[in-house]
Design a protein around this motif. Structure first.
Motif, PDB file in Angstrom:
ATOM      1  N   ILE A  24       0.849  -1.194   0.000  1.00  0.00           N
ATOM      2  CA  ILE A  24       0.000   0.000   0.000  1.00  0.00           C
ATOM      3  C   ILE A  24       0.883   1.242   0.000  1.00  0.00           C
ATOM      4  N   SER A  25       0.579   2.169  -0.881  1.00  0.00           N
ATOM      5  CA  SER A  25       1.326   3.424  -0.995  1.00  0.00           C
ATOM      6  C   SER A  25       1.132   4.285   0.256  1.00  0.00           C
ATOM      7  N   PRO A  26       2.153   5.029   0.659  1.00  0.00           N
ATOM      8  CA  PRO A  26       2.014   5.909   1.827  1.00  0.00           C
ATOM      9  C   PRO A  26       0.883   6.933   1.693  1.00  0.00           C
ATOM     10  N   ASP A  27       0.526   7.308   0.444  1.00  0.00           N
ATOM     11  CA  ASP A  27      -0.528   8.310   0.242  1.00  0.00           C
ATOM     12  C   ASP A  27      -1.845   7.689  -0.250  1.00  0.00           C
ATOM     13  N   ALA A  28      -2.061   6.429   0.038  1.00  0.00           N
ATOM     14  CA  ALA A  28      -3.248   5.712  -0.450  1.00  0.00           C
ATOM     15  C   ALA A  28      -4.538   6.260   0.153  1.00  0.00           C
ATOM     16  N   LEU A  45      -1.413   5.674   4.503  1.00  0.00           N
ATOM     17  CA  LEU A  45      -1.151   4.310   4.965  1.00  0.00           C
ATOM     18  C   LEU A  45      -1.267   4.170   6.477  1.00  0.00           C
ATOM     19  N   ASP A  46      -0.664   5.083   7.231  1.00  0.00           N
ATOM     20  CA  ASP A  46      -0.708   4.956   8.690  1.00  0.00           C
ATOM     21  C   ASP A  46      -2.128   5.027   9.222  1.00  0.00           C
ATOM     22  N   ILE A  48      -4.877   4.250   7.464  1.00  0.00           N
ATOM     23  CA  ILE A  48      -5.543   3.022   7.015  1.00  0.00           C
ATOM     24  C   ILE A  48      -5.229   1.879   7.972  1.00  0.00           C
ATOM     25  N   ILE A  49      -3.975   1.739   8.350  1.00  0.00           N
ATOM     26  CA  ILE A  49      -3.592   0.647   9.252  1.00  0.00           C
ATOM     27  C   ILE A  49      -4.134   0.860  10.650  1.00  0.00           C
ATOM     28  N   SER A  50      -3.973   2.045  11.208  1.00  0.00           N
ATOM     29  CA  SER A  50      -4.374   2.257  12.608  1.00  0.00           C
ATOM     30  C   SER A  50      -5.881   2.398  12.791  1.00  0.00           C
ATOM     31  N   ASP A  51      -6.547   3.093  11.868  1.00  0.00           N
ATOM     32  CA  ASP A  51      -7.970   3.376  12.059  1.00  0.00           C
ATOM     33  C   ASP A  51      -8.893   2.391  11.349  1.00  0.00           C
ATOM     34  N   PHE A  52      -8.529   1.951  10.146  1.00  0.00           N
ATOM     35  CA  PHE A  52      -9.392   1.008   9.442  1.00  0.00           C
ATOM     36  C   PHE A  52      -9.099  -0.435   9.831  1.00  0.00           C
ATOM     37  N   PHE A  53      -7.863  -0.874   9.650  1.00  0.00           N
ATOM     38  CA  PHE A  53      -7.552  -2.289   9.877  1.00  0.00           C
ATOM     39  C   PHE A  53      -7.677  -2.709  11.339  1.00  0.00           C
ATOM     40  N   SER A  54      -7.906  -1.777  12.233  1.00  0.00           N
ATOM     41  CA  SER A  54      -8.136  -2.161  13.628  1.00  0.00           C
ATOM     42  C   SER A  54      -9.424  -2.976  13.786  1.00  0.00           C
ATOM     43  N   PHE A  55     -10.285  -2.973  12.753  1.00  0.00           N
ATOM     44  CA  PHE A  55     -11.511  -3.777  12.825  1.00  0.00           C
ATOM     45  C   PHE A  55     -11.205  -5.267  12.979  1.00  0.00           C
TER      46      PHE A  55
END
Length: 127
Positions: A24-28, A45-46, A48-55
């Protein structure tokens, strides 16, 4: 590596953060259907990982499987299904999705997702 190979690698990783950071690109931008866990738009990216993928924390198991792929220029369309088991209820589910990806230099720059959220909501005990 083709753009489709990048998407297949992400699905095979089943949430492995190292792989997600590789593909995943840093600016995705992640545009996730409202009604899906943590649905909404996420930038970077950060985030997306911290707020979305926490599901993933709501599930004992959760993964995406691509069944069909179409690659045109810098876009990949994937039809597939999410599968998993909700932590709170222990219920298993299968839920169909469509993912439309944009890639640049073997990195995902955008995901637009649509999904039948009913099965996931039921497994989470929300419907």
């Amino acid at each position: 590596m083709s753009n489709t190979d990048v998407i297949k690698r992400m699905y095979a990783a089943k949430g492995d953060i190292k792989v997600l950071r590789d593909v995943i690109s840093p600016d995705a931008e992640w545009d996730i259907t409202v009604g899906f866990p943590h649905g909404g738009v996420y930038n970077g990216l950060d985030t997306i990982i911290s707020d979305f993928f926490s599901f993933f924390g709501d599930f004992d198991e959760f993964w995406a499987e691509g069944d069909e792929f179409w690659e045109v220029d810098d876009h990949v369309i994937a039809l597939g299904r999410y599968q998993g088991k909700a932590k709170a209820t222990g219920e298993r589910f299968t839920s169909r999705f469509v993912h439309i990806y944009t890639l640049r230099e073997n990195k995902i720059t955008r995901l637009q997702q649509t999904n039948d959220t009913v099965q996931i909501s039921r497994a989470l005990g929300k419907s």
